[in-house]
Scaffold this motif. Structure first.
Motif, PDB file in Angstrom:
ATOM      1  N   CYS A 109       0.811  -1.222   0.000  1.00  0.00           N
ATOM      2  CA  CYS A 109       0.000   0.000   0.000  1.00  0.00           C
ATOM      3  C   CYS A 109       0.841   1.267   0.000  1.00  0.00           C
ATOM      4  O   CYS A 109       0.403   2.314  -0.466  1.00  0.00           O
ATOM      5  N   GLY A 110       2.054   1.205   0.553  1.00  0.00           N
ATOM      6  CA  GLY A 110       2.909   2.385   0.594  1.00  0.00           C
ATOM      7  C   GLY A 110       2.512   3.407   1.643  1.00  0.00           C
ATOM      8  O   GLY A 110       3.138   4.467   1.752  1.00  0.00           O
ATOM      9  N   ALA A 111       1.471   3.126   2.415  1.00  0.00           N
ATOM     10  CA  ALA A 111       0.942   4.150   3.331  1.00  0.00           C
ATOM     11  C   ALA A 111       0.724   3.660   4.753  1.00  0.00           C
ATOM     12  O   ALA A 111       0.474   4.462   5.644  1.00  0.00           O
ATOM     13  N   CYS A 112       0.822   2.362   4.993  1.00  0.00           N
ATOM     14  CA  CYS A 112       0.593   1.863   6.357  1.00  0.00           C
ATOM     15  C   CYS A 112       1.857   2.107   7.204  1.00  0.00           C
ATOM     16  O   CYS A 112       2.914   2.441   6.661  1.00  0.00           O
ATOM     17  N   CYS A 125       4.933   0.245   5.866  1.00  0.00           N
ATOM     18  CA  CYS A 125       5.446   0.801   4.606  1.00  0.00           C
ATOM     19  C   CYS A 125       6.186   2.112   4.849  1.00  0.00           C
ATOM     20  O   CYS A 125       7.254   2.356   4.281  1.00  0.00           O
ATOM     21  N   CYS A 128       3.846  -4.954   5.188  1.00  0.00           N
ATOM     22  CA  CYS A 128       2.687  -4.134   4.810  1.00  0.00           C
ATOM     23  C   CYS A 128       1.389  -4.814   5.254  1.00  0.00           C
ATOM     24  O   CYS A 128       1.167  -5.991   4.980  1.00  0.00           O
ATOM     25  N   ALA A 129       0.556  -4.027   5.947  1.00  0.00           N
ATOM     26  CA  ALA A 129      -0.689  -4.587   6.489  1.00  0.00           C
ATOM     27  C   ALA A 129      -1.737  -4.789   5.408  1.00  0.00           C
ATOM     28  O   ALA A 129      -2.728  -5.492   5.622  1.00  0.00           O
TER      29      ALA A 129
HETATM   30 ZN   LIG Z   1       1.568  -0.922   3.528  1.00  0.00          ZN
END
Ligand SMILES: [Zn+2]
Length: 343
Positions: free
Chosen positions: A93-96, A99, A107-108
């Protein structure tokens, strides 16, 4: 488009070779015309419905290579239509929190092509552009499809987790498996001495051809650890890499020298094993699992592919209509390396 998918769980007959809608390129994605897609053990449990968590219908095929035929205008990077690529099948996701810490292996919100998202047993597949990695011009799509999961798993286990060193003696279980055969290549690349196992002599011959220094037929020599000790002047190995699980757990522990490291990445023979804790206490072993794998180590692995040091090992190639037959061969274990579907 033609694809092989499941809309119910069961035996190989549950695989349907039929029509599915062509995917559409979402922002940030690329579309590939699939050239090859390889089988993994995971496909058998996905098909059978043991441990499967995704939705149905689902197009199978986690290991994918092909030609870029469409790119979203928002896609990052410099991919062009016509580029030949393979796919890292895990989207992140690049945002959790993981990440953002640079730990995308945890990554969740990760999803897997061929598991949570439609896979590569099809004419076309879409994926985030950052999951596509160029392959050498000389490499066939069927060879490239044999690489991603097996090579990345073996790289992650031996290099990242196992911290392999040139002076290590390494025991690699199941030489004929996708990760086992890739593990032999990677361990030799690092200059280590490789001892490997298989249940038939023809597989052991192939393992030797890949560079294995010593081979053990576990059907003729079930006491693997005793043979390992003989081959290491009584010391045992520095590192064990295992995909087999319960059946060889005890032998793995007994094969390690004091301070040795064990990395496990599969439990194909079973997940429950008992353990003599005094072995752990008396010889301070490091016992590790595989777990998630990062984008960074995928890029490291691909660097070795593109400089010609790491090759996909293809046992057989099947047509798209032959996925059920390929599943039967995988269940029989009568193969070395990967079984690949040509789209
Ligand atoms: Zn993530």
């Amino acid at each position: 488009m033609k694809a092989v998918y499941i809309d119910q769980h069961g035996g190989p007959e549950a695989l349907t070779h039929g029509e599915r809608p062509e995917p559409e390129v979402a922002p940030g994605e690329v579309m590939l015309r699939v050239g090859g897609s390889a089988l993994n053990h995971l496909d058998l449990s996905l098909r059978a419905g043991t441990g499967y968590r995704g939705g149905l219908p689902r197009i199978l095929g986690c290991d994918i290579a092909g030609e870029v035929v469409n790119i979203s205008p928002e896609a990052p990077g410099d991919l062009k239509v016509g580029d030949r690529v393979l796919l890292d099948n895990r989207t992140k996701c690049g945002a959790c929190p993981s990440c953002l810490q640079g730990l995308d292996q945890y990554c969740a919100n990760q999803k897997r092509l061929g598991v949570d998202l439609d896979g590569g047993h099809a004419e076309y597949v879409t994926a985030p552009a950052i999951n596509a990695h160029r392959i050498p011009d000389s490499m066939s799509f069927t060879e490239a499809a044999a690489l991603p999961i097996a090579a990345h798993t073996a790289w992650h286990c031996l290099v990242t987790q196992g911290q392999i060193r040139p002076w290590d003696d390494v025991l690699i279980q199941a030489a004929g498996s996708g990760v086992g055969s890739m593990g032999i290549q990677i361990a030799k690349m690092f200059g280590a001495r490789v001892i490997t196992t298989a249940g038939s002599d023809w597989k052991l011959e192939k393992a030797r051809a890949l560079g294995a220094d010593e081979v053990i037929n576990y059907r003729e020599t079930p006491d693997i650890s005793r043979r390992v000790k003989e081959l290491t002047d009584g010391r045992g190995v520095d590192l064990v890499f295992d995909v087999v699980g319960a059946d060889v757990w005890e032998e793995n522990l007994l094969s390690l020298k004091p301070g040795g490291r064990l990395v496990i990445t599969g439990v194909t023979s079973g997940a429950r094993a008992s353990m003599d804790l005094s072995i752990l206490q008396g010889r301070p072993l490091q016992l590790m699992g595989s777990g998630g794998r990062s984008r960074r180590t995928f890029a490291d692995m691909m660097k070795m592919v593109n400089q010609g040091s790491l090759h996909g090992i293809v046992d057989r190639v099947f047509p798209l209509a032959g996925v059920a037959e390929a599943h039967r061969v995988m269940e029989s274990r009568e193969f070395f390396g990967k079984l690949v579907i040509e789209s």
